[in-house]
Design an enzyme around this catalytic site. Structure first.
Site, mmCIF file in Angstrom:
data_model
loop_
_atom_site.group_PDB
_atom_site.id
_atom_site.type_symbol
_atom_site.label_atom_id
_atom_site.label_comp_id
_atom_site.label_asym_id
_atom_site.label_seq_id
_atom_site.Cartn_x
_atom_site.Cartn_y
_atom_site.Cartn_z
ATOM 1 N N SER A 269 0.727 4.261 -1.274
ATOM 2 C CA SER A 269 1.706 5.327 -1.074
ATOM 3 C C SER A 269 2.046 5.459 0.408
ATOM 4 O O SER A 269 1.161 5.422 1.256
ATOM 5 C CB SER A 269 1.142 6.646 -1.590
ATOM 6 O OG SER A 269 0.812 6.520 -2.948
ATOM 7 N N TYR B 153 4.586 19.723 -7.769
ATOM 8 C CA TYR B 153 4.934 18.578 -6.924
ATOM 9 C C TYR B 153 5.091 17.279 -7.739
ATOM 10 O O TYR B 153 4.306 17.003 -8.659
ATOM 11 C CB TYR B 153 3.871 18.370 -5.820
ATOM 12 C CG TYR B 153 4.051 17.028 -5.158
ATOM 13 C CD1 TYR B 153 5.090 16.824 -4.258
ATOM 14 C CD2 TYR B 153 3.247 15.938 -5.505
ATOM 15 C CE1 TYR B 153 5.313 15.573 -3.706
ATOM 16 C CE2 TYR B 153 3.468 14.684 -4.964
ATOM 17 C CZ TYR B 153 4.502 14.509 -4.063
ATOM 18 O OH TYR B 153 4.731 13.265 -3.546
ATOM 19 N N HIS C 266 1.654 -0.637 -9.127
ATOM 20 C CA HIS C 266 2.322 0.188 -8.113
ATOM 21 C C HIS C 266 3.098 -0.740 -7.184
ATOM 22 O O HIS C 266 2.696 -0.966 -6.044
ATOM 23 C CB HIS C 266 1.237 0.972 -7.359
ATOM 24 C CG HIS C 266 1.751 2.080 -6.486
ATOM 25 N ND1 HIS C 266 1.002 2.619 -5.460
ATOM 26 C CD2 HIS C 266 2.905 2.772 -6.483
ATOM 27 C CE1 HIS C 266 1.694 3.587 -4.866
ATOM 28 N NE2 HIS C 266 2.849 3.694 -5.469
ATOM 29 N N CYS D 254 3.512 3.344 2.325
ATOM 30 C CA CYS D 254 3.271 2.134 3.113
ATOM 31 C C CYS D 254 4.426 1.148 3.037
ATOM 32 O O CYS D 254 4.265 -0.026 3.353
ATOM 33 C CB CYS D 254 1.959 1.486 2.705
ATOM 34 S SG CYS D 254 0.537 2.479 3.156
ATOM 35 N N LYS E 209 3.607 8.684 -12.096
ATOM 36 C CA LYS E 209 2.271 8.129 -11.872
ATOM 37 C C LYS E 209 1.346 8.329 -13.079
ATOM 38 O O LYS E 209 0.559 7.452 -13.431
ATOM 39 C CB LYS E 209 1.645 8.731 -10.610
ATOM 40 C CG LYS E 209 2.376 8.352 -9.317
ATOM 41 C CD LYS E 209 2.581 6.891 -9.258
ATOM 42 C CE LYS E 209 3.250 6.251 -8.067
ATOM 43 N NZ LYS E 209 3.672 6.866 -6.900
ATOM 44 N N ARG F 129 10.469 14.569 0.371
ATOM 45 C CA ARG F 129 11.023 13.492 -0.472
ATOM 46 C C ARG F 129 12.487 13.708 -0.818
ATOM 47 O O ARG F 129 12.966 14.831 -0.900
ATOM 48 C CB ARG F 129 10.234 13.446 -1.795
ATOM 49 C CG ARG F 129 8.736 13.188 -1.631
ATOM 50 C CD ARG F 129 8.380 11.762 -1.945
ATOM 51 N NE ARG F 129 7.042 11.406 -1.493
ATOM 52 C CZ ARG F 129 6.533 10.182 -1.644
ATOM 53 N NH1 ARG F 129 7.247 9.226 -2.216
ATOM 54 N NH2 ARG F 129 5.325 9.898 -1.207
ATOM 55 N N ARG G 33 0.213 14.733 -4.031
ATOM 56 C CA ARG G 33 -0.712 14.508 -5.141
ATOM 57 C C ARG G 33 -2.101 15.030 -4.782
ATOM 58 O O ARG G 33 -2.535 14.950 -3.637
ATOM 59 C CB ARG G 33 -0.794 13.015 -5.478
ATOM 60 C CG ARG G 33 0.448 12.472 -6.185
ATOM 61 C CD ARG G 33 0.316 11.000 -6.550
ATOM 62 N NE ARG G 33 0.300 10.160 -5.375
ATOM 63 C CZ ARG G 33 -0.783 9.662 -4.805
ATOM 64 N NH1 ARG G 33 -1.978 9.852 -5.348
ATOM 65 N NH2 ARG G 33 -0.702 8.923 -3.723
ATOM 66 N N ASP H 231 8.917 1.434 -6.822
ATOM 67 C CA ASP H 231 7.589 2.072 -6.859
ATOM 68 C C ASP H 231 6.685 1.528 -7.963
ATOM 69 O O ASP H 231 5.493 1.394 -7.751
ATOM 70 C CB ASP H 231 7.752 3.587 -7.029
ATOM 71 C CG ASP H 231 6.487 4.362 -6.657
ATOM 72 O OD1 ASP H 231 5.956 4.143 -5.549
ATOM 73 O OD2 ASP H 231 6.022 5.174 -7.476
HETATM 74 P P1 GTP Z 1 5.546 6.044 -1.781
HETATM 75 O O1 GTP Z 1 6.851 6.555 -2.291
HETATM 76 O O2 GTP Z 1 4.644 7.138 -1.295
HETATM 77 O O3 GTP Z 1 4.855 5.152 -2.754
HETATM 78 O O4 GTP Z 1 5.850 5.247 -0.406
HETATM 79 P P2 GTP Z 1 6.453 3.781 -0.139
HETATM 80 O O5 GTP Z 1 5.393 2.754 -0.280
HETATM 81 O O6 GTP Z 1 7.691 3.583 -0.914
HETATM 82 O O7 GTP Z 1 6.787 3.866 1.425
HETATM 83 P P3 GTP Z 1 8.197 4.039 2.165
HETATM 84 O O8 GTP Z 1 9.057 2.818 2.045
HETATM 85 O O9 GTP Z 1 8.805 5.312 1.754
HETATM 86 O O10 GTP Z 1 7.711 4.136 3.668
HETATM 87 C C1 GTP Z 1 6.785 5.107 4.090
HETATM 88 C C2 GTP Z 1 6.900 5.326 5.572
HETATM 89 O O11 GTP Z 1 6.626 4.115 6.254
HETATM 90 C C3 GTP Z 1 8.286 5.779 6.002
HETATM 91 O O12 GTP Z 1 8.167 6.773 6.975
HETATM 92 C C4 GTP Z 1 8.886 4.531 6.572
HETATM 93 O O13 GTP Z 1 9.835 4.821 7.580
HETATM 94 C C5 GTP Z 1 7.678 3.769 7.122
HETATM 95 N N1 GTP Z 1 7.888 2.298 7.072
HETATM 96 C C6 GTP Z 1 8.374 1.586 6.021
HETATM 97 N N2 GTP Z 1 8.488 0.267 6.325
HETATM 98 C C7 GTP Z 1 8.053 0.143 7.606
HETATM 99 C C8 GTP Z 1 7.930 -0.982 8.502
HETATM 100 O O14 GTP Z 1 8.251 -2.119 8.191
HETATM 101 N N3 GTP Z 1 7.421 -0.716 9.745
HETATM 102 C C9 GTP Z 1 7.069 0.549 10.133
HETATM 103 N N4 GTP Z 1 6.601 0.719 11.353
HETATM 104 N N5 GTP Z 1 7.191 1.623 9.325
HETATM 105 C C10 GTP Z 1 7.666 1.430 8.073
HETATM 106 C C1 SPV Z 2 3.184 8.042 -4.280
HETATM 107 O O1 SPV Z 2 2.455 8.935 -3.824
HETATM 108 O O2 SPV Z 2 2.793 6.856 -4.414
HETATM 109 C C2 SPV Z 2 4.579 8.343 -4.669
HETATM 110 C C3 SPV Z 2 4.997 9.736 -4.721
HETATM 111 O O3 SPV Z 2 5.322 7.442 -5.003
HETATM 112 S S1 SPV Z 2 4.371 10.525 -6.131
HETATM 113 O O4 SPV Z 2 5.392 10.567 -7.144
HETATM 114 O O5 SPV Z 2 4.006 11.864 -5.722
HETATM 115 O O6 SPV Z 2 3.229 9.818 -6.645
HETATM 116 MN MN MN Z 3 4.373 5.415 -4.832
#
Ligand code: GTP
Ligand code: SPV
Ligand code: MN
Length: 605
Positions: free
Chosen positions: A268, A217, A246, A270, A226, A386, A77, A293
């Site tokens: 994002s 993207y 979110h 996290c 979003k 992704r 983004r 999400d």
């Molecule tokens: P967006 O799709 O961008 O909104 O991300 P999200 O909030 O869904 O995050 P996601 O679950 O994809 O995790 C993002 C990164 O953090 C990944 O590389 C995970 O492996 C890592 N991660 C997720 N949960 C944990 C956790 O409990 N501990 C650690 N150390 N890393 C984590």
């Molecule tokens: C984020 O960035 O919080 C995502 C991926 O979930 S996107 O669709 O690019 O916003």
């Molecule tokens: Mn997201």
């Protein structure tokens, strides 16, 4: 009559007029109304393979799945180029880029002129949330990207059934206009990932319109996600008395069969997708996925907040996803029907990324399309690469994901990436305090947006890049929501941090499936089964109350993860003050009160 060849059409007069206007201006070779059928998507996938955008993966590895490698400058983004063009500047607030709507249109409309030459213009009718919702939220995306069509078909409910309902009810809808901004001259050879150096992601909240230019993207181009479901929807939600957040949505069942639905706002990258798909490590506990999400929440007839996941697919971060960390995501992807973007390819036609397996394969083709070996200096997959997968393929999907009016939320979590200061878990005293915790949420920046990574910034309710209006008004809306229900019906609010580090830089808490231990404590709090201790930042678990049975971490380390440190919080105070100063007069008085309360309580410890 359009000069362009058209497949399909509509009896929805407003939509018909808009599509004609856009086609006349952008000058595509043809206009295709997307039906959503299997045959159609097969044709579109074939077109993408022919164009070099898609590489088909081996059928025996990932059936009906494709790999796309983007332009290296179109991977995330673009928050700098994202605008909220409300009529009044103050309605965009201090957290958004703003420009006068007419001025922005005068700048962008010329960019769209002829921008689809040599390409197909697709018209995608879609609905965010359920078609049978009380007040279905329609949208139409016009795009010149077949990749967007293929992705939108996974991420949202799209096509003829949606269009028919729109026609039957002459429905209002959000107008999403998207062009990659790469017209083709006659005979010009296309590139695999067309885009433009100039990018604009622009929202006109009063007109329910989105104009996106120059990027292919996900978050910039899949306009249902979003742009609509958060930025535009947050404005609708403010006006109509609901919430667009979110947040993941998780169904949690304890060994006695009792269920709670829990939502969680994390910035994002996290951990939302991972937590939404958690496989609890404690015996007898069961977690199911409702959303990963985005959450739309409104009060039900019983006075509780009900959440729906407006999406239909998962657009998850690839790196870090593996059998050890997120086996449920792996099982979902394995079923195929997925699009992978900016990951590496194995010689046998599968995908790979950092964290998928402990040892990388001996050779790969990296996300630039270049040969890669474990000796290579760079990572094989982009940090924001992704997977895009139908949510229905998830083995832990809760049947209620498809419930038009959603699930009643018992608790909301706020969390971010903080190396220090923020304990593993704490509980807010009440809704207003929880709103303060959300409004002051902080996290280290990630690769989900272009710009520096690892910088701590305030990210209110994990919505900093997604609030479609004034952030002060947004916090006020949270407070208003809290006044609309009895305290015992409102979700309880928790703050978590899976990312606190030890002195040697390692994570204090193992995370992933072990996060269920924290969910268990929350569950027991909801049930009134466990007491907690007061602290200046809210209630903390008593020692021993977070279940560590069978956890391979020593108790002292767990204590460091759980610890509230008054000194660290004293250092946090000026940062919170600085953040609140940015709101100026827009900061709700209740937030000043909460800040003063925190300060007083910190002095007393
Ligand atoms: P967006 O799709 O961008 O909104 O991300 P999200 O909030 O869904 O995050 P996601 O679950 O994809 O995790 C993002 C990164 O953090 C990944 O590389 C995970 O492996 C890592 N991660 C997720 N949960 C944990 C956790 O409990 N501990 C650690 N150390 N890393 C984590
Ligand atoms: C984020 O960035 O919080 C995502 C991926 O979930 S996107 O669709 O690019 O916003
Ligand atoms: Mn997201």
């Amino acid at each position: 009559m359009l000069q362009n060849q058209t497949t399909g059409g509509t009896r929805h007069a407003d939509l018909d007029a808009w599509v004609r206007e856009v086609a006349d201006h952008t000058q595509p070779d043809e206009v295709v109304w997307v039906t959503g059928s299997d045959e159609e998507i097969e044709r579109i996938n074939a077109t993408l393979v022919e164009a070099g955008t898609f590489t088909r993966l081996a059928e025996e590895r990932k059936p009906n799945s494709y790999l796309a490698l983007s332009d290296p400058d179109d991977v995330a983004r673009v928050e700098d180029q994202t605008y909220i063009c409300s009529v009044e500047e103050k309605d965009a607030g201090h957290t958004n880029n703003w420009m006068d709507p007419q001025e922005m249109k005068d700048r962008l409309w010329p960019l769209f002129e002829g921008s689809m030459r040599g390409r197909t213009m697709y018209v995608i009718p879609f609905v965010m949330g359920h078609l049978d919702a009380e007040d279905p939220k329609f949208g139409v995306e016009i795009t010149d990207s077949a990749y967007v069509v293929a992705s939108m078909r996974i991420m949202a409910r799209i096509g003829s059934t949606v269009l028919e309902r729109m026609e039957a009810t002459d429905a209002a809808y959000v107008k999403g206009l998207h062009s990659v901004g790469a017209p083709l001259q006659p005979g010009e050879q296309d590139v695999a990932w067309p885009c433009n150096e100039t990018k604009y992601i622009v929202h006109f909240p009063e007109e329910l319109a989105i104009w996106s230019y120059g990027s292919g993207y996900g978050g910039n181009a899949l306009l249902g996600k979003k742009c609509y479901a958060l930025r535009i929807a947050s404005v609708m939600a403010r006006d109509e008395g609901w919430m667009a957040e979110h947040m993941l949505i998780l169904k949690l069942t304890n060994p006695e069969g009792k269920t709670h639905y829990i939502a969680g706002a994390f910035p994002s990258q996290c951990g939302k997708t991972n937590l939404a798909m958690i496989e609890p490590t404690m015996p007898g506990w069961k977690a199911e996925l409702v959303g990963d999400d985005i959450s739309w929440m409104r009060f039900g007839p019983d006075g509780r907040l009900y959440a729906v996941n407006p999406e239909f697919g998962l657009f998850g971060v690839a790196p870090g996803t593996g059998a050890d960390t997120n086996p449920v995501a792996m099982a979902t992807i394995e079923k195929g029907n997925s699009i992978f973007t900016n990951v590496a390819r194995t010689p046998d036609g599968d995908v790979w990324w950092e964290g998928l397996t402990e040892e990388p394969p001996a050779e790969l083709v990296d996300w630039h399309g270049r040969p890669w070996t474990p000796d290579s200096d760079a990572v094989s997959s982009h940090p924001n690469s992704r997977f895009c997968t139908p949510i229905t393929q998830c083995p832990t999907i809760a049947p209620e994901y498809d419930e038009p009016n959603g699930v009643p939320i018992s608790a909301i979590m706020f969390g971010g990436r903080r190396k220090t200061t923020v304990p593993l878990v704490s509980e807010s005293r009440d809704w207003q305090h929880g709103t303060f915790v959300g409004a002051t949420l902080s996290s280290e920046t990630t690769a989900a947006a272009t710009g520096a990574v690892g910088v701590v910034r305030r990210d209110p309710m994990a919505m900093l890049p997604f609030i479609g209006y004034n952030a002060g008004d947004y916090v006020d809306h949270w407070l208003e929501i809290g006044k609309q229900a009895d305290a015992d019906k409102l979700p309880r609010i928790f703050m978590v941090n899976w990312f606190r580090r030890d002195e040697d830089g390692s994570f204090l808490w193992p995370g992933f499936g072990e996060n269920a231990r924290v969910l268990k404590w929350m569950f027991e709090r909801l049930e009134g089964d466990v007491e907690a201790q007061e602290s200046p930042i809210g209630y903390l678990p008593h020692p021993g109350d977070v279940d560590t049975d069978g956890l391979d971490v020593d108790e002292a380390q767990v204590a460091r993860a759980l610890r509230f440190d008054p000194e660290e919080w004293s250092e946090e105070l000026p940062l919170i003050k600085e953040w609140f100063e940015q709101f100026g007069d827009d900061l709700p008085a209740a937030m000043e009160d909460e800040l003063a309360t925190l300060e007083q309580r910190l002095v007393r410890v």
